[in-house]
Motif scaffolding. Structure first.
Motif, PDB file in Angstrom:
ATOM      1  N   HIS A   1       0.828  -1.208   0.000  1.00  0.00           N
ATOM      2  CA  HIS A   1       0.000   0.000   0.000  1.00  0.00           C
ATOM      3  C   HIS A   1       0.865   1.262   0.000  1.00  0.00           C
ATOM      4  O   HIS A   1       2.090   1.191   0.092  1.00  0.00           O
ATOM      5  N   ALA A   2       0.207   2.406  -0.075  1.00  0.00           N
ATOM      6  CA  ALA A   2       0.939   3.680   0.000  1.00  0.00           C
ATOM      7  C   ALA A   2       0.079   4.757   0.629  1.00  0.00           C
ATOM      8  O   ALA A   2      -1.121   4.843   0.366  1.00  0.00           O
ATOM      9  N   TYR A   3       0.704   5.559   1.484  1.00  0.00           N
ATOM     10  CA  TYR A   3       0.138   6.822   1.945  1.00  0.00           C
ATOM     11  C   TYR A   3       0.722   7.966   1.122  1.00  0.00           C
ATOM     12  O   TYR A   3       0.082   8.996   0.955  1.00  0.00           O
ATOM     13  N   GLY A   4       1.974   7.777   0.649  1.00  0.00           N
ATOM     14  CA  GLY A   4       2.673   8.889   0.028  1.00  0.00           C
ATOM     15  C   GLY A   4       3.559   8.506  -1.140  1.00  0.00           C
ATOM     16  O   GLY A   4       4.699   8.971  -1.238  1.00  0.00           O
ATOM     17  N   GLN A   5       3.067   7.633  -2.027  1.00  0.00           N
ATOM     18  CA  GLN A   5       3.791   7.387  -3.280  1.00  0.00           C
ATOM     19  C   GLN A   5       3.850   8.694  -4.061  1.00  0.00           C
ATOM     20  O   GLN A   5       2.936   9.540  -3.965  1.00  0.00           O
ATOM     21  N   VAL A   6       4.895   8.892  -4.840  1.00  0.00           N
ATOM     22  CA  VAL A   6       5.017  10.078  -5.674  1.00  0.00           C
ATOM     23  C   VAL A   6       5.315   9.656  -7.103  1.00  0.00           C
ATOM     24  O   VAL A   6       6.103   8.732  -7.343  1.00  0.00           O
ATOM     25  N   ALA A   7       4.665  10.319  -8.052  1.00  0.00           N
ATOM     26  CA  ALA A   7       4.904  10.057  -9.473  1.00  0.00           C
ATOM     27  C   ALA A   7       4.820  11.378 -10.225  1.00  0.00           C
ATOM     28  O   ALA A   7       4.240  12.351  -9.741  1.00  0.00           O
TER      29      ALA A   7
ATOM     30  N   PHE B   1      14.530  10.017  -9.357  1.00  0.00           N
ATOM     31  CA  PHE B   1      15.917  10.451  -9.239  1.00  0.00           C
ATOM     32  C   PHE B   1      16.088  11.731  -8.436  1.00  0.00           C
ATOM     33  O   PHE B   1      17.194  12.018  -7.964  1.00  0.00           O
ATOM     34  N   SER B   2      15.028  12.504  -8.262  1.00  0.00           N
ATOM     35  CA  SER B   2      15.114  13.717  -7.441  1.00  0.00           C
ATOM     36  C   SER B   2      14.853  13.434  -5.961  1.00  0.00           C
ATOM     37  O   SER B   2      15.046  14.315  -5.122  1.00  0.00           O
ATOM     38  N   ALA B   3      14.423  12.231  -5.622  1.00  0.00           N
ATOM     39  CA  ALA B   3      14.109  11.895  -4.226  1.00  0.00           C
ATOM     40  C   ALA B   3      15.387  11.804  -3.395  1.00  0.00           C
ATOM     41  O   ALA B   3      16.397  11.248  -3.844  1.00  0.00           O
ATOM     42  N   VAL B   4      15.336  12.337  -2.187  1.00  0.00           N
ATOM     43  CA  VAL B   4      16.484  12.275  -1.285  1.00  0.00           C
ATOM     44  C   VAL B   4      16.243  11.322  -0.113  1.00  0.00           C
ATOM     45  O   VAL B   4      17.180  11.003   0.630  1.00  0.00           O
ATOM     46  N   GLU B   5      15.016  10.852   0.044  1.00  0.00           N
ATOM     47  CA  GLU B   5      14.701   9.940   1.151  1.00  0.00           C
ATOM     48  C   GLU B   5      13.365   9.253   0.892  1.00  0.00           C
ATOM     49  O   GLU B   5      12.460   9.843   0.310  1.00  0.00           O
ATOM     50  N   ARG B   6      13.289   8.007   1.340  1.00  0.00           N
ATOM     51  CA  ARG B   6      12.038   7.255   1.283  1.00  0.00           C
ATOM     52  C   ARG B   6      11.735   6.692   2.661  1.00  0.00           C
ATOM     53  O   ARG B   6      12.640   6.264   3.370  1.00  0.00           O
ATOM     54  N   ASN B   7      10.458   6.693   3.008  1.00  0.00           N
ATOM     55  CA  ASN B   7      10.008   6.200   4.312  1.00  0.00           C
ATOM     56  C   ASN B   7       8.951   5.115   4.107  1.00  0.00           C
ATOM     57  O   ASN B   7       8.021   5.296   3.314  1.00  0.00           O
ATOM     58  N   TYR B   8       9.133   4.024   4.829  1.00  0.00           N
ATOM     59  CA  TYR B   8       8.139   2.950   4.829  1.00  0.00           C
ATOM     60  C   TYR B   8       7.648   2.711   6.254  1.00  0.00           C
ATOM     61  O   TYR B   8       8.404   2.881   7.222  1.00  0.00           O
TER      62      TYR B   8
ATOM     63  N   SER C   1       5.211   5.339   2.933  1.00  0.00           N
ATOM     64  CA  SER C   1       4.532   6.402   3.687  1.00  0.00           C
ATOM     65  C   SER C   1       4.908   7.805   3.228  1.00  0.00           C
ATOM     66  O   SER C   1       4.094   8.718   3.307  1.00  0.00           O
ATOM     67  N   ARG C   2       6.150   7.990   2.735  1.00  0.00           N
ATOM     68  CA  ARG C   2       6.572   9.338   2.356  1.00  0.00           C
ATOM     69  C   ARG C   2       7.803   9.278   1.478  1.00  0.00           C
ATOM     70  O   ARG C   2       8.686   8.433   1.695  1.00  0.00           O
ATOM     71  N   VAL C   3       7.855  10.164   0.501  1.00  0.00           N
ATOM     72  CA  VAL C   3       9.052  10.369  -0.307  1.00  0.00           C
ATOM     73  C   VAL C   3       9.449  11.824  -0.131  1.00  0.00           C
ATOM     74  O   VAL C   3       8.607  12.723  -0.252  1.00  0.00           O
ATOM     75  N   VAL C   4      10.722  12.065   0.171  1.00  0.00           N
ATOM     76  CA  VAL C   4      11.188  13.406   0.517  1.00  0.00           C
ATOM     77  C   VAL C   4      11.989  14.002  -0.643  1.00  0.00           C
ATOM     78  O   VAL C   4      12.813  13.317  -1.264  1.00  0.00           O
TER      79      VAL C   4
END
Length: 255
Positions: A56-62, A104-111, A245-248
């Motif tokens: 699942h995802a709370y905060g996938q980014v595309a 490629f612009s993401a600096v952090e991922r949270n699960y 949960s979040r992509v920073v």
């Protein structure tokens, strides 16, 4: 062509995963179908990460390139209308630079991984958390998790099908919390890093569950890590409880 970024929430149960697949329902496919109803160029999505079936995802980014300019709010509203009745929602939308990239612009991922400690089958949380029947010792799990913080060769904790060129990853944080809920004690394992190997989080959770239930000692986690051998890993946790949960990003394009 203007580029837009989306924050996306979804329930992964009905889908074969994020990635578009022939003859299989996917989150990417559902959103691209919705996009094609408002843009005849049939735009293609690029995501921050490809979640597996049932995740699942709370905060996938595309991000996506559109043929025409849209007000971000109106674009998100139009997409949410066309996504019905799929369990997918666009929760934020922003216009971004042409060279901005969701991955490629993401600096952090949270699960976050959710475990519910109870003997009875899950009803409301079925498919949304891992039911663990044995009582879990969260203090022991935290002691085991300490060995995984930092930069390590995570060969033990990655799928044999992982396509990453290197098993070296840096885990910045693992936080384990326990809270009483109406359905039973819920344990949440939050993991933070720049990027992850395939099945790394689920492999870590399955191993920490083994520690919490008493099958392993906390120091056995270090021994498994040092083995650099997939066979030394504990069981892989099911996808049910896993959430992106979040992509920073820096700067935060959704601020």
């Amino acid at each position: 062509m203007p580029r837009y970024a989306f924050t996306i929430e979804y329930n992964g149960q009905p889908f074969s995963g994020w990635q578009r697949q022939p003859d299989q329902p996917s989150i990417q496919g559902a959103i691209e179908t919705a996009l094609s109803k408002i843009d005849k160029t049939a735009p293609l999505l690029s995501a921050a990460g490809r979640t597996d079936a049932g995740v699942h995802a709370y905060g996938q980014v595309a991000h996506v390139d559109m043929a025409t300019d849209w007000d971000p709010f109106r674009l998100s509203e139009a997409l949410n209308f066309h996504l019905k009745p799929d369990p997918i929602a666009i929760t934020a939308c922003a216009r971004v630079a042409d060279d901005w990239h969701a991955r490629f612009s993401a600096v952090e991922r949270n699960y976050i991984y959710r475990l519910i400690n109870r003997r009875a089958p899950l009803v409301h949380d079925a498919g949304l958390a891992w039911r663990v029947q044995k009582p879990l010792d969260t203090a022991a799990m935290r002691a085991g998790a300490v060995h995984l913080i930092g930069t390590h060769d995570f060969t033990t904790f990655r799928s044999t099908m992982c396509q990453s060129k290197s098993p070296l990853k840096t885990l910045d944080e693992i936080t384990i919390t326990e809270n009483p809920t109406p359905t039973g004690p819920e344990i949440a394992i939050a993991v933070r890093a720049r990027s992850f190997l395939h099945n790394q989080v689920r492999s870590i959770v399955g191993t920490l569950e083994r520690v919490g239930s008493g099958g392993w000692q906390p120091e056995d986690v270090k021994a498994a890590l040092d083995a650099k051998d997939r066979a030394a890993c504990g069981p892989v946790a099911p996808p049910d409880g896993l959430y992106l949960s979040r992509v920073v990003y820096n700067p935060d394009v959704f601020a």
